[in-house]
Write an enzyme that holds these catalytic residues in place. Structure first.
Site, PDB file in Angstrom:
ATOM      1  N   TYR A 136      26.350  47.439  27.564  1.00  0.00           N
ATOM      2  CA  TYR A 136      25.754  46.547  26.572  1.00  0.00           C
ATOM      3  C   TYR A 136      26.382  45.159  26.621  1.00  0.00           C
ATOM      4  CZ  TYR A 136      23.575  50.635  24.373  1.00  0.00           C
ATOM      5  OH  TYR A 136      22.825  51.756  24.121  1.00  0.00           O
ATOM      6  N   LYS A 186      30.970  61.018  31.844  1.00  0.00           N
ATOM      7  CA  LYS A 186      30.247  61.476  33.049  1.00  0.00           C
ATOM      8  C   LYS A 186      31.184  61.296  34.239  1.00  0.00           C
ATOM      9  CE  LYS A 186      26.481  63.098  34.978  1.00  0.00           C
ATOM     10  NZ  LYS A 186      26.158  64.530  34.830  1.00  0.00           N
ATOM     11  N   ASP A 218      25.441  65.014  29.784  1.00  0.00           N
ATOM     12  CA  ASP A 218      24.226  65.809  29.852  1.00  0.00           C
ATOM     13  C   ASP A 218      24.424  67.182  29.208  1.00  0.00           C
ATOM     14  OD1 ASP A 218      26.023  66.205  31.910  1.00  0.00           O
ATOM     15  OD2 ASP A 218      24.509  66.541  33.459  1.00  0.00           O
ATOM     16  N   ASP A 242      25.316  55.838  21.670  1.00  0.00           N
ATOM     17  CA  ASP A 242      24.034  55.391  21.124  1.00  0.00           C
ATOM     18  C   ASP A 242      23.006  56.511  21.224  1.00  0.00           C
ATOM     19  OD1 ASP A 242      21.973  53.870  20.139  1.00  0.00           O
ATOM     20  OD2 ASP A 242      21.953  52.416  21.776  1.00  0.00           O
ATOM     21  N   ASP A 246      21.661  59.344  17.925  1.00  0.00           N
ATOM     22  CA  ASP A 246      20.253  59.478  17.548  1.00  0.00           C
ATOM     23  C   ASP A 246      19.802  60.928  17.668  1.00  0.00           C
ATOM     24  OD1 ASP A 246      20.210  56.783  17.131  1.00  0.00           O
ATOM     25  OD2 ASP A 246      18.460  56.387  18.375  1.00  0.00           O
TER      26      ASP A 246
END
Length: 350
Positions: A136, A186, A218, A242, A246
Site C-alpha cells: 500500500y 506467506k 491461504d 485487509d 473483511d
C-alpha cells in the site's frame, strides 16, 4: 475538554458517524466535536482529498472519528486525488502503524453469519494489522516491458524494525487475552514474509507466556471459515490484514458490525477510529446502513484515546442489548433504518 475530530467522508460515512456521535453525546462526557471534509467531500471542498485544514484538525484532536471514503464519481482522477488517498495520507501523517480489528459474534446474531452456528460459536478475534507499510505504501507505477507490453508494479517490503514493533503489539494484545498469537504470512513464497517470520520468532523470546503459531495466509483464510473460534489474536501485514479482517467480519454476521482502531502507540494519542465497511455508495442516503460498527468504533476511541474504559463498556453492552432485543438493520435481516438502529442503541444505553 477533549477534542474529537469528526471526518464523515463519503457514501454512508456521514450517516453512521452521526449515530456514533449521538451515542458519545449521550454519555455527557463534556466532549468537543469539530467536523471537517475528507475523501470525495474533501476534493469537492478544496480540490484535494485531504485538505490541509482537515489534517491539521486530526493532528490536534484527542481522537479522530472517521466515517468512510470512496465515491465512484472520482475514479477517473489520478490516484493521488482519489478519495482513498486521504485515508492513506492520514495513516502516514499520524504515524498510525497499528490497526486493531476485533471480530466478535454478538449473542443473537448466530443466524446472521453464513457459517453454521456451531462453527461460529465463541468467535472472538482481534486482528492486529500493520497499517503503514507493505504494497500500500511501497513504490508503485506502470511501465512498458521490452516487448512493448504495459506492466503495473507494486513494491512489497518490510524492514525488521517495522515488523518488530507490530509484533510487539500482537504479543502484548495476546498477553492481555488468551495468550495465543497466530502470525500470518506467506513465507513459503515471499522473501518479505520470511523476514516477517524470522523477526516475529525473535520477538517471541521476550514473551514465553504467549503460545505463538505461524500460518500461511491461504490456510488462515480457510481456517477462518472452517474453525474461526480457534483464533484469538492474529498479527499480520497490511495486505493480508485487509483481506482477512473483511473475511472475519462475515463470520461475525456482517461487515456492518466491525469497528477498528488505528494507533501510533498504546497511548492512543491522535488515534483514528472507523468502521471497516467502506462508503457503500450503492446504499448511501437510503437509511439502510448499519451504524453499529461506527458506534463500536466510538467505544474504542473512548477506551484507547480518552481512557474511558467504563464508558466504552457501556456502549458495547448497549449494542449487545439492542441486538439481543431484536434490533436489526437490513444487512442483519431486519428492517430498521440507520437512525432507528441508533435509537435502539441509545435506548439500551440509558
Amino acid at each position: 475538554m477533549p477534542l474529537i475530530a469528526v471526518l464523515p467522508g463519503d457514501g454512508i460515512g456521514p450517516e453512521v458517524t452521526t449515530q456514533a456521535r449521538r451515542v458519545l453525546e449521550a454519555l455527557n462526557l463534556d466532549l468537543q466535536f469539530e467536523e471537517a471534509p475528507v475523501g470525495g467531500a474533501g476534493y469537492l471542498a478544496s480540490g484535494v482529498p485531504l485538505p490541509p485544514e482537515t489534517l491539521a484538525l486530526a493532528k490536534r484532536a484527542d481522537g479522530v472519528l472517521f466515517g468512510a471514503v470512496g465515491d465512484p464519481r472520482f475514479e477517473a482522477l489520478e490516484r493521488r486525488l482519489r478519495p482513498e488517498a486521504a485515508l492513506l495520507a492520514l495513516r502516514r501523517e499520524l504515524g498510525l502503524f497499528v490497526n486493531l480489528r476485533p471480530a466478535t459474534l454478538f449473542p443473537g446474531l448466530e443466524d446472521a453469519s453464513p457459517l453454521k452456528p456451531e462453527v461460529v460459536d465463541g468467535l472472538d478475534i482481534v486482528i492486529v494489522r500493520e497499517l503503514i507499510g507493505d504494497v500500500y505504501f511501497g513504490e508503485k507505477g506502470r511501465r512498458t516491458t521490452q516487448e512493448g507490453l504495459r506492466q503495473g508494479y507494486d513494491w512489497m517490503s518490510y524492514d525488521e524494525a517495522e515488523v518488530e514493533r507490530i509484533a510487539i503489539v500482537g504479543f502484548e494484545m495476546a498477553k492481555r487475552r488468551k495468550r495465543k498469537l497466530c502470525s500470518v504470512d506467506k513465507a513459503n513464497v515471499l522473501e518479505t514474509s520470511q523476514l516477517w517470520r524470522d523477526v516475529v520468532n525473535e520477538v517471541a523470546v521476550r514473551y514465553p507466556e504467549v503460545a505463538l503459531t505461524h500460518m500461511y495466509v491461504d490456510n488462515a483464510a480457510m481456517q477462518l471459515v472452517r474453525r474461526p473460534a480457534d483464533f484469538d489474536v492474529i498479527v499480520t501485514g497490511n495486505l493480508f490484514g485487509d483481506i482477512l479482517s473483511d473475511q472475519a467480519s462475515m463470520c461475525a454476521g456482517s461487515i456492518g458490525m466491525l469497528p477498528s482502531a488505528s494507533l501510533a502507540d498504546w497511548s492512543g494519542a491522535n488515534g483514528m477510529y472507523e468502521p471497516i465497511h467502506g462508503s457503500a455508495p450503492d446504499i448511501a442516503g437510503q437509511g439502510k446502513a448499519n451504524p453499529c460498527a461506527a458506534i463500536l468504533s466510538a467505544a474504542m476511541l473512548l477506551r484507547h484515546s480518552l481512557g474511558e474504559e467504563a464508558c466504552a463498556l457501556r456502549i458495547e453492552a448497549a449494542v449487545a442489548k439492542a441486538l439481543e432485543a431484536g434490533a436489526r438493520t437490513p444487512d442483519l435481516g431486519g428492517s430498521l433504518t440507520t437512525s432507528e438502529m441508533g435509537d435502539a442503541v441509545l435506548s439500551a444505553l440509558t
